[in-house]
Design an enzyme around this catalytic site. Sequence first.
Site, PDB file in Angstrom:
ATOM      1  N   PRO A 158       0.842  -1.207   0.000  1.00 12.49           N
ATOM      2  CG  PRO A 158      -0.016  -1.052   2.166  1.00 12.49           C
ATOM      3  CD  PRO A 158       0.710  -1.978   1.251  1.00 12.49           C
ATOM      4  CG  ASP A 161       5.036  -1.586   2.136  1.00 14.30           C
ATOM      5  OD1 ASP A 161       3.885  -1.458   2.586  1.00 14.30           O
ATOM      6  OD2 ASP A 161       5.533  -2.691   1.816  1.00 14.30           O
ATOM      7  CG  HIS A 162       0.665   3.357   5.400  1.00 12.97           C
ATOM      8  ND1 HIS A 162       1.045   3.324   6.723  1.00 12.97           N
ATOM      9  CD2 HIS A 162      -0.135   4.450   5.280  1.00 12.97           C
ATOM     10  CE1 HIS A 162       0.494   4.336   7.371  1.00 12.97           C
ATOM     11  NE2 HIS A 162      -0.222   5.034   6.513  1.00 12.97           N
ATOM     12  NE  ARG A 163       3.030  -4.490   2.681  1.00  9.37           N
ATOM     13  CZ  ARG A 163       3.513  -5.456   1.904  1.00  9.37           C
ATOM     14  NH1 ARG A 163       2.903  -6.647   1.864  1.00  9.37           N
ATOM     15  NH2 ARG A 163       4.596  -5.253   1.168  1.00  9.37           N
TER      16      ARG A 163
END
Length: 459
Positions: free
Chosen positions: A253, A431-433
């Site tokens: 994401p 990467d928002h993870r």
Amino acid sequence: MSTQTFVLPDVGEGLTEAEIVSWRVAPGDAVAVNDVLVEIETAKSLVELPSPFEGTVGELLIAEGVTVDVGTAIITIVGAGADADVTAGRSEHGAPAAAEPEEAAGSVLVGYGTGGQVQSRRRPAQKPAQERVAASVGVVAKPPVRKLARDLGVDLGTVVPSGPAGEVTRDDVVKHASQASVFRNVTTPEWSQVREETIPVAVDRAASAVAPVQATAPSTLAPSDPTREETIPVKGVRKAVASGMVRSAYSAPHVSVWTDVDATRTMELVKRLKASPDFADIKVSPLLIMARAVIWAVRRTPMVNAVWADTDGGAEIRVRNYVNLGIAAATPRGLLVPNIKDAQNLSTRELARALEKLTLTAREGKTQPAEQQNGTITITNIGVFGMDAGTPIINPGETGIIAMGAIRQKPWVVDGEVRPRWVTTVSGSFDHRVVDGDGMSRFVADVASILEEPALLLD
């Protein structure tokens, strides 16, 4: 004497469970109301839980590192008072309490309820904010404000609160930092001796990671007309790039942030380096300062240099304590991203030499597969194409990519006056993870601060 039991409360975030990170007390310790008992980690932040009781710590019921549900008893406190046992953090129906503090029950922390019978709904007279904070062992501040203070290196005990209930607000912390960049107070750590660390990912975070989206079947196209259309077979570098970009775009994401920067001092430094005998045989450009800035900023926000990994044992985050710095290069064969191995160990001159070699090798089409493997973070210099900013797609196997826009002379306010300055835009995708908004913002702000004042690299 009575034994009082403190259960894990809902701290107002819709909390269902939390991990006991560290106990701040031990059995036998004397505690007062609002002394910090324990630090817990929720799905959003680290939270310090103050004591709703006064007395002596009896037993720590939950060990550090254990995750428990809201309402679980975590500690007992022995103290003078009622004969019956008292439980705080839970209502008489078992749900987390939300009662106001009662005069008859003493000073009970708001939100944890009280174990005694309600005697009065009348609230005691409010003291001035300064007195309430000074009288409390722990400073009154919400968890996000406490985290911001930690990131900025601000001691909350030295901040004058301005909140209506005597709490320290976000604006109080930022104002106290009194820096041109609110992120410059973050301590820059040394590179770790451990080359790579693995952080297990909790089940709930792993489950929240969006599963890769299956590509839809291509639509059927009419046969091409060779007199009007040209067909280019997808193979080689273009096929690899397409596969990698689709995999990255649909598994990680992406979140993008950017900021404008006065890069005048970077341009001045580049000019001085070009005139230096030490760099007489090396090409020097603003990309060199950008590369140094990224390496420096990675030390301060190492999660942008990490990677999300799905293993047989579950998801995990691998933090790389080294920088294999990728440089996106447009070549006749297509997009290549060779990387400079262990760039954090190179001097400015060595880094300039490595950038020059990497660029020339890529343009000649001689980049080897090994030179494109195991990158940890990438720079894309879209400024050479006249672009100001972009939202680049992360290179597979990485967590961040940062873009440097064109450097142009623009009007800029300096000391209250509008002057012509060399201005650029620093943008990036993450990467928002792996990294949250504060981390990616701090990273981009740090890179920008170096372009604005390269002398910070001397620390």
